[in-house]
Write an enzyme that holds these catalytic residues in place. Structure first.
Site, PDB file in Angstrom:
ATOM      1  N   ASP A 166       0.965  -1.250   0.044  1.00 45.28           N
ATOM      2  CA  ASP A 166      -0.073  -0.162  -0.081  1.00 45.28           C
ATOM      3  C   ASP A 166       1.052   1.547  -0.409  1.00 45.28           C
ATOM      4  O   ASP A 166       0.794   2.061   1.152  1.00 45.28           O
ATOM      5  CB  ASP A 166      -1.341  -0.310   1.065  1.00 45.28           C
ATOM      6  CG  ASP A 166      -1.791   0.526   1.625  1.00 45.28           C
ATOM      7  OD1 ASP A 166      -2.398   1.771   0.417  1.00 45.28           O
ATOM      8  OD2 ASP A 166      -2.070   1.644   2.620  1.00 45.28           O
ATOM      9  N   ASN A 415       6.895  -7.345   6.609  1.00 49.00           N
ATOM     10  CA  ASN A 415       5.791  -6.760   7.313  1.00 49.00           C
ATOM     11  C   ASN A 415       4.276  -7.347   6.464  1.00 49.00           C
ATOM     12  O   ASN A 415       4.233  -7.915   5.451  1.00 49.00           O
ATOM     13  CB  ASN A 415       5.521  -5.700   6.839  1.00 49.00           C
ATOM     14  CG  ASN A 415       4.098  -4.732   6.927  1.00 49.00           C
ATOM     15  OD1 ASN A 415       3.993  -4.030   8.069  1.00 49.00           O
ATOM     16  ND2 ASN A 415       3.269  -4.411   5.582  1.00 49.00           N
ATOM     17  N   GLU A 416       3.702  -7.800   7.496  1.00 49.94           N
ATOM     18  CA  GLU A 416       2.383  -8.549   7.291  1.00 49.94           C
ATOM     19  C   GLU A 416       2.223  -9.803   6.491  1.00 49.94           C
ATOM     20  O   GLU A 416       1.787  -9.695   5.076  1.00 49.94           O
ATOM     21  CB  GLU A 416       1.395  -7.574   6.765  1.00 49.94           C
ATOM     22  CG  GLU A 416       0.673  -6.293   7.764  1.00 49.94           C
ATOM     23  CD  GLU A 416       0.199  -5.421   7.423  1.00 49.94           C
ATOM     24  OE1 GLU A 416      -0.155  -5.319   6.003  1.00 49.94           O
ATOM     25  OE2 GLU A 416      -0.499  -4.177   7.900  1.00 49.94           O
ATOM     26  N   ASN A 470      -0.245  -5.737  13.594  1.00 51.33           N
ATOM     27  CA  ASN A 470      -1.066  -4.798  12.971  1.00 51.33           C
ATOM     28  C   ASN A 470      -2.074  -5.037  12.872  1.00 51.33           C
ATOM     29  O   ASN A 470      -2.903  -6.260  12.646  1.00 51.33           O
ATOM     30  CB  ASN A 470      -0.543  -4.969  11.204  1.00 51.33           C
ATOM     31  CG  ASN A 470       1.198  -3.704  11.287  1.00 51.33           C
ATOM     32  OD1 ASN A 470       1.548  -4.132  11.635  1.00 51.33           O
ATOM     33  ND2 ASN A 470       1.726  -3.627   9.928  1.00 51.33           N
ATOM     34  N   TYR A 472      -7.361  -3.348  12.519  1.00 52.51           N
ATOM     35  CA  TYR A 472      -7.989  -1.762  12.569  1.00 52.51           C
ATOM     36  C   TYR A 472      -8.687  -2.485  12.171  1.00 52.51           C
ATOM     37  O   TYR A 472     -10.227  -1.925  11.816  1.00 52.51           O
ATOM     38  CB  TYR A 472      -7.188  -1.610  11.199  1.00 52.51           C
ATOM     39  CG  TYR A 472      -5.766  -2.021  10.419  1.00 52.51           C
ATOM     40  CD1 TYR A 472      -6.073  -0.319  10.300  1.00 52.51           C
ATOM     41  CD2 TYR A 472      -4.600  -2.320  10.183  1.00 52.51           C
ATOM     42  CE1 TYR A 472      -4.727   0.069  10.005  1.00 52.51           C
ATOM     43  CE2 TYR A 472      -3.970  -1.857   9.615  1.00 52.51           C
ATOM     44  CZ  TYR A 472      -3.550  -0.038   9.648  1.00 52.51           C
ATOM     45  OH  TYR A 472      -2.413   0.343   9.222  1.00 52.51           O
ATOM     46  N   TYR A 476     -10.966  -0.976   9.434  1.00 54.48           N
ATOM     47  CA  TYR A 476     -11.313  -2.384   8.075  1.00 54.48           C
ATOM     48  C   TYR A 476     -12.288  -3.435   8.791  1.00 54.48           C
ATOM     49  O   TYR A 476     -13.117  -3.972   7.715  1.00 54.48           O
ATOM     50  CB  TYR A 476      -9.840  -3.147   7.359  1.00 54.48           C
ATOM     51  CG  TYR A 476      -8.763  -1.720   6.484  1.00 54.48           C
ATOM     52  CD1 TYR A 476      -9.305  -1.522   5.506  1.00 54.48           C
ATOM     53  CD2 TYR A 476      -7.826  -2.226   7.583  1.00 54.48           C
ATOM     54  CE1 TYR A 476      -8.936  -0.488   5.029  1.00 54.48           C
ATOM     55  CE2 TYR A 476      -6.721  -1.207   6.775  1.00 54.48           C
ATOM     56  CZ  TYR A 476      -7.276  -0.457   5.257  1.00 54.48           C
ATOM     57  OH  TYR A 476      -6.447   0.474   4.696  1.00 54.48           O
ATOM     58  N   GLU A 510       0.487  -0.714  13.650  1.00 53.88           N
ATOM     59  CA  GLU A 510      -0.402  -0.047  13.283  1.00 53.88           C
ATOM     60  C   GLU A 510      -1.352  -0.489  13.932  1.00 53.88           C
ATOM     61  O   GLU A 510      -1.689  -1.455  14.044  1.00 53.88           O
ATOM     62  CB  GLU A 510       0.116  -0.960  12.104  1.00 53.88           C
ATOM     63  CG  GLU A 510       1.124  -0.233  10.159  1.00 53.88           C
ATOM     64  CD  GLU A 510       0.913  -1.048   9.483  1.00 53.88           C
ATOM     65  OE1 GLU A 510      -0.461  -1.079   9.067  1.00 53.88           O
ATOM     66  OE2 GLU A 510       1.550  -1.133   8.977  1.00 53.88           O
ATOM     67  N   TRP A 555      -0.541   3.526  12.750  1.00 58.14           N
ATOM     68  CA  TRP A 555      -0.397   4.164  10.798  1.00 58.14           C
ATOM     69  C   TRP A 555      -0.852   5.292  10.864  1.00 58.14           C
ATOM     70  O   TRP A 555      -2.360   5.728  10.671  1.00 58.14           O
ATOM     71  CB  TRP A 555      -1.256   2.933  10.783  1.00 58.14           C
ATOM     72  CG  TRP A 555       0.088   2.758   9.433  1.00 58.14           C
ATOM     73  CD1 TRP A 555      -1.595   2.582   8.057  1.00 58.14           C
ATOM     74  CD2 TRP A 555       0.837   3.201   8.438  1.00 58.14           C
ATOM     75  NE1 TRP A 555      -0.538   2.858   6.843  1.00 58.14           N
ATOM     76  CE2 TRP A 555       0.747   2.640   7.258  1.00 58.14           C
ATOM     77  CE3 TRP A 555       2.105   2.303   9.577  1.00 58.14           C
ATOM     78  CZ2 TRP A 555       1.621   2.189   6.556  1.00 58.14           C
ATOM     79  CZ3 TRP A 555       3.315   2.316   8.582  1.00 58.14           C
ATOM     80  CH2 TRP A 555       3.252   2.136   7.015  1.00 58.14           C
ATOM     81  N   LYS A 574      -4.091   7.927   6.918  1.00 56.16           N
ATOM     82  CA  LYS A 574      -4.099   7.560   8.154  1.00 56.16           C
ATOM     83  C   LYS A 574      -2.879   7.881   8.892  1.00 56.16           C
ATOM     84  O   LYS A 574      -2.737   7.797  10.146  1.00 56.16           O
ATOM     85  CB  LYS A 574      -3.706   5.745   8.399  1.00 56.16           C
ATOM     86  CG  LYS A 574      -4.926   5.137   8.032  1.00 56.16           C
ATOM     87  CD  LYS A 574      -5.141   3.512   8.591  1.00 56.16           C
ATOM     88  CE  LYS A 574      -5.541   2.925   7.343  1.00 56.16           C
ATOM     89  NZ  LYS A 574      -5.900   2.932   5.891  1.00 56.16           N
TER      90      LYS A 574
HETATM   91  N1  CKX Z   1      -0.997  -2.555   6.793  1.00 57.80           N
HETATM   92  C1  CKX Z   1      -5.098  -4.276   6.539  1.00 57.80           C
HETATM   93  C2  CKX Z   1      -0.021  -1.912   5.573  1.00 57.80           C
HETATM   94  C3  CKX Z   1       0.772  -1.239   5.417  1.00 57.80           C
HETATM   95  C4  CKX Z   1      -0.725   0.408   4.862  1.00 57.80           C
HETATM   96  C5  CKX Z   1      -2.076  -0.133   6.007  1.00 57.80           C
HETATM   97  C6  CKX Z   1      -3.830   0.422   5.984  1.00 57.80           C
HETATM   98  C7  CKX Z   1      -2.242  -1.997   5.817  1.00 57.80           C
HETATM   99  C8  CKX Z   1      -3.009  -2.497   6.476  1.00 57.80           C
HETATM  100  C9  CKX Z   1      -3.820  -3.492   6.522  1.00 57.80           C
HETATM  101  O1  CKX Z   1       1.142  -0.666   4.511  1.00 57.80           O
HETATM  102  O2  CKX Z   1      -0.982   1.370   4.448  1.00 57.80           O
HETATM  103  O3  CKX Z   1      -4.308  -0.334   4.853  1.00 57.80           O
HETATM  104  O4  CKX Z   1      -3.966   1.693   5.982  1.00 57.80           O
END
Ligand code: CKX
Length: 603
Positions: A166, A415-416, A470, A472, A476, A510, A555, A574
């Site tokens: 992203d 990351n993720e 992380n 949300y 989300y 995050e 974040w 964000k």
């Molecule tokens: N996490 C659901 C990685 C970041 C994104 C962040 C977002 C996500 C969320 C994953 O690089 O920017 O979507 O705001």
């Protein structure tokens, strides 16, 4: 020389000159550059600033979105006085892969758009004359490359970057280019680690050189320039009585001075750097700096600003540090790639802790759902073997480059990634095994666990030394009026971590809500400034209820650019600050909280 990553400097033995400024630039959509001998100069080139991403300068979309090969060139003069030295070009970053030519001769190739590399140009360079460096870059995304993505082709033949991540695929020479000259017989690297013994500090060092018979002399000086310890030899220990330790937000830096002497005791090279004396440990659910617990307050960030995209800009960096200090922050994560070396030097000086992240982002097919969803386990793909090699290479380079910074707290290896299928396990097992001894300081290693990788679903919970989550809820999923369910679900998951036998710290790396600055609504609605504050308040309530949560990094520090999509309004919003680094309402709320929370919060 090509494996040497010491930060360039000018002294009696070494020479460093930045080649920043306007370079020639040309897209190569038809891949004709090689055949048309662009290696000897770019015909009808346009001018492009360096350091900068090329994208946002353009007013037409085909140029901004350009994906494929593109070329840079610059003429530079090499003084006669440098004759006899090793000559190199050191690139801070070239996105994502590059071939370097000097005076028409291919010198080297490099892949990885977020780490420096040096091209040894001694064989091609002309002294006392003008030289030409030409670079062929390529910014395509692939599943077997970092950061991961696809490169698509539109029906009109244009290529398009399809990141599984992203942030915008900003491309070009995003960091400075240096012309360097080094002595033939020289220091090639050094490492320091600290141990604390009572009231003294032991500084253990290793110096590597390309001169096994030369004598190495090391001295340590305090901030007044007073010598506090010396040693000789390629490994050794310097004892500092009553040291002034490097503390979080209260940094103290010593100068390490390394000298190389030949058989007749003549100095043949010298390298100086600033180091901090401190230790890092994870003990139970505590993060300890100098054996004192520290609670992380800070941000996930991006190298991102208007006009120059992902270019390193000292002015933006200075502003970001001032903002972080004003907020009462003490840390940040270099999401999602290693940043310019100047960032670490800033952090060393200001006493910030860094979670240093490698660009292993997009290792999740569902992340492609920003662009249309590909639902399979990333680690089942036939690309993982090739990817692993590049991943390990980049971790190796990141640790090699950043290992002496007192500010670096931990290594974030991914990351993720998709860890909720069994197929991730062999990759992680190997990665954590292969990286175990890379850092002489044995800093903790970790990775961020995405929403889908929970206490129940992740197969890779055994690997990190501490956890980065992380999460949300409120954005989300369980958003708007349902945020109370989001909080309840988050607590349910945290209760499971708490009840488990796992005794390691968790840092929330995050969480956040996209927020349009200036949008106010009573009662709140998603995207409003009020909603961003409510979401932060919800998370903070949760953090304060669990002792093992040892850090919060919302974040993001600032809004940033992403690909276009129906989830994004000109980028990710964000940020606690806008993209031009002005506060949203949430900044004032969070500042109040953080100024009241000290480094030893929860102890
Ligand atoms: N996490 C659901 C990685 C970041 C994104 C962040 C977002 C996500 C969320 C994953 O690089 O920017 O979507 O705001």
């Amino acid at each position: 020389m090509e494996k040497e990553l010491l930060y360039p400097l000018t002294n009696k033995f070494r020479f460093d000159q930045k080649l920043d400024g306007l370079w020639d630039f040309k897209f190569d959509e038809g891949k004709i550059g090689q055949q048309e001998k662009w290696t000897l100069g770019l015909p009808e080139a346009m001018q492009m600033p360096v350091p900068a991403s090329f994208n946002d300068f353009f007013t037409d979309k085909d140029s901004r979105e350009y994906t494929g090969d593109f070329w840079y060139a610059k003429r530079f003069f090499v003084p006669e006085s440098l004759k006899g030295q090793m000559l190199g070009l050191r690139f801070g970053a070239a996105t994502h892969r590059v071939v370097v030519y000097v005076n028409g001769q291919e010198i080297r190739q490099h892949e990885g758009g977020f780490l420096p590399f040096t091209a040894d140009i001694s064989v091609a360079v002309k002294f006392g004359a003008e030289n030409l460096v030409v670079l062929k870059l390529n910014n395509e995304l692939h599943r077997d490359a970092l950061p991961a993505g696809d490169t698509g082709v539109l029906k009109n033949g244009k290529k398009i970057a399809k990141p599984f991540f992203d942030f915008y695929n900003y491309s070009g020479l995003n960091r400075s280019v240096h012309l360097i000259a080094l002595p033939q017989r020289r220091i090639t690297d050094y490492t320091v680690t600290t141990a604390l013994t009572g009231t003294a500090a032991e500084v253990n060092y290793t110096v590597t050189t390309n001169q096994p018979t030369a004598t190495i002399v090391v001295a340590l000086r305090d901030e007044r320039g007073v010598e506090v310890a010396t040693a000789q030899g390629e490994h050794g220990q310097m004892k500092v009585a009553q040291p002034q330790l490097w503390q979080v937000r209260d940094a103290y830096l010593y100068t390490i001075d390394i000298q190389l002497m030949d058989d007749s005791s003549q100095m043949i090279d010298e390298y100086q750097d600033q180091i901090g004396l401190r230790t890092i440990k994870i003990k139970g659910h505590q993060i300890l700096i100098n054996d004192q617990p520290v609670y992380l307050k800070g941000f996930g960030r991006h190298e991102d600003s208007i006009y120059a995209g992902r270019a390193f800009d000292l002015n933006v960096e200075k502003r970001d540090f001032e903002l972080m200090k004003w907020m009462g922050a003490n840390s940040f994560r270099t999401s999602h790639y290693p940043y310019d070396e100047e960032v670490y030097r800033f952090a060393d000086r200001e006493g910030f802790l860094i979670i240093d992240e490698v660009p292993a982002v997009g290792f999740k097919m569902a992340a492609a759902s920003f662009l249309g969803g590909l639902d399979q386990s990333f680690f089942d793909g036939n690309w993982t073997q090739a990817l692993y090699k590049k991943h390990l290479d980049q971790i190796t380079d990141m640790i090699h480059r950043d290992k002496n910074h007192p500010s670096v707290l931990a290594w974030s290896l991914l990351n993720e990634p998709d860890t909720s299928s069994q197929s991730a396990v062999p990759y992680f097992e190997k990665l954590f095994k292969d990286t175990k001894s890379l850092d002489p300081d044995q800093r903790p290693r970790t990775f961020t666990l995405n929403e889908d990788d929970t206490f129940d679903t992740s197969y890779c919970k055994e690997f990190p030394d501490f956890y980065l989550l992380n999460r949300y809820p409120g954005w989300y999923h369980k958003w708007g009026y349902e945020i109370s369910d989001g909080e309840a679900n988050l607590r349910e998951e945290l209760n499971k971590w708490q009840a488990s036998a796992i005794d390691k710290p968790i840092v929330f790396s995050e969480y956040g809500a996209d927020t349009q600055p200036g949008l106010h609504k009573l009662p709140s609605v998603m995207w409003s400034e009020e909603y961003q504050i409510e979401l932060l308040q919800m998370f903070n309530r949760v953090f304060d209820s669990y002792d093992f949560i040892r850090g919060e990094q919302p974040w993001n520090l600032a809004d940033f650019q992403t690909v276009e999509g129906n989830m994004r309004v000109n980028g990710n919003k964000k940020g606690i600050f806008t993209r031009d680094r002005q506060p949203k309402e949430a900044a004032f709320y969070l500042r109040k909280r953080w100024l009241a929370i000290h480094n030893d919060f929860k102890n």
